[in-house]
Scaffold this motif. Sequence first.
Motif, PDB file in Angstrom:
ATOM      1  N   ARG A  69    -101.846 -34.995 -23.885  1.00 31.75           N
ATOM      2  CA  ARG A  69    -102.872 -34.011 -23.534  1.00 31.75           C
ATOM      3  C   ARG A  69    -102.647 -33.526 -22.106  1.00 31.75           C
ATOM      4  N   ASP A  70    -103.105 -32.323 -21.808  1.00 31.15           N
ATOM      5  CA  ASP A  70    -103.016 -31.846 -20.428  1.00 31.15           C
ATOM      6  C   ASP A  70    -103.648 -32.890 -19.508  1.00 31.15           C
ATOM      7  N   GLU A  73    -107.071 -31.953 -17.702  1.00 30.44           N
ATOM      8  CA  GLU A  73    -108.168 -31.838 -18.662  1.00 30.44           C
ATOM      9  C   GLU A  73    -108.577 -33.222 -19.163  1.00 30.44           C
ATOM     10  N   ARG A  74    -107.596 -34.084 -19.387  1.00 32.33           N
ATOM     11  CA  ARG A  74    -107.896 -35.451 -19.820  1.00 32.33           C
ATOM     12  C   ARG A  74    -108.641 -36.216 -18.734  1.00 32.33           C
ATOM     13  N   LEU A  76    -110.575 -35.040 -16.383  1.00 33.03           N
ATOM     14  CA  LEU A  76    -111.943 -34.533 -16.256  1.00 33.03           C
ATOM     15  C   LEU A  76    -112.882 -35.231 -17.230  1.00 33.03           C
ATOM     16  N   THR A  77    -112.439 -35.387 -18.470  1.00 32.96           N
ATOM     17  CA  THR A  77    -113.275 -36.081 -19.449  1.00 32.96           C
ATOM     18  C   THR A  77    -113.284 -37.578 -19.180  1.00 32.96           C
ATOM     19  N   ASP A 140    -104.733 -30.561 -28.949  1.00 27.20           N
ATOM     20  CA  ASP A 140    -105.450 -29.294 -28.850  1.00 27.20           C
ATOM     21  C   ASP A 140    -106.106 -29.001 -30.195  1.00 27.20           C
ATOM     22  N   GLN A 170    -118.686 -35.748 -25.704  1.00 30.01           N
ATOM     23  CA  GLN A 170    -119.064 -34.384 -25.339  1.00 30.01           C
ATOM     24  C   GLN A 170    -120.504 -34.077 -25.768  1.00 30.01           C
ATOM     25  N   LYS A 183    -115.063 -30.285 -13.489  1.00 32.60           N
ATOM     26  CA  LYS A 183    -114.222 -29.128 -13.818  1.00 32.60           C
ATOM     27  C   LYS A 183    -114.380 -28.053 -12.741  1.00 32.60           C
ATOM     28  N   TYR A 187    -111.238 -27.046 -10.170  1.00 35.91           N
ATOM     29  CA  TYR A 187    -110.640 -25.719 -10.293  1.00 35.91           C
ATOM     30  C   TYR A 187    -111.097 -24.734  -9.216  1.00 35.91           C
ATOM     31  N   TYR A 193    -107.214 -30.177  -6.775  1.00 34.43           N
ATOM     32  CA  TYR A 193    -106.346 -29.827  -7.905  1.00 34.43           C
ATOM     33  C   TYR A 193    -104.917 -30.319  -7.654  1.00 34.43           C
TER      34      TYR A 193
END
Length: 216
Positions: A69-70, A73-74, A76-77, A140, A170, A183, A187, A193
């Motif tokens: 996974r990116d 993004e991973r 962040l969760t 994805d 989520q 997030k 960003y 970042y």
Amino acid sequence: MLHPLRNNYWLRRGYVTGTCMYHTELKQCYINIPKNASSFLRNSFKDTGWKHYHSDMKMDAVNTIVVLRDPIERWLTGIAQHITTNILGENFGSTHYLEQDNELVHKLIFDQIVFDDHTEQQTWFLEPFDLENAVYFYCDDHLAINLDSYFNSVGGNFQLTAKPHINVSQLQFDNANLVEHFKKLVYTNKQYYNKLRSFFVRDYDLIHSVKFHGSR
């Protein structure tokens, strides 16, 4: 052979190094990487002949399934789940956390970056395994379709697309609240970042070096 201290590194958070699942008839091994649709896949696999295994157990795997996974993004969760699960408590939710959020808190978080198995590098989870015959999938919206296509090709018609993919974290208010917070923080702040990009360089290198099965 990995050092025993390394193997037990995240045991305090409940993760056992070398965790995987194995299908004895198809001879397929799936490496569990937290936050890479792992809950969905484990729950789906357990009803279709897969068994919980460990890298030290004898397996005659033809292929090893790896879901990547990116990394940002991973993370962040992952950081949201870490705070929700391990930091917040009774009568102290994400709203209270955000009310007391400040630059010092940010510096402490982005200085450490990794707090548990949900924020650890993806490549860390792969180290105990032989990846010579690994088949890579990208986490994805196409993941279930691509896995169905792959399993059909090896004789395992599991139809993951027919199973409801419920993202439990989520749907949890505090978790979703913190994901949006981090997030926005990451960003809109180039320094934070870049810290994440630099820290997860091994993950990005792996993602850019492998060919993913199916469409993206």
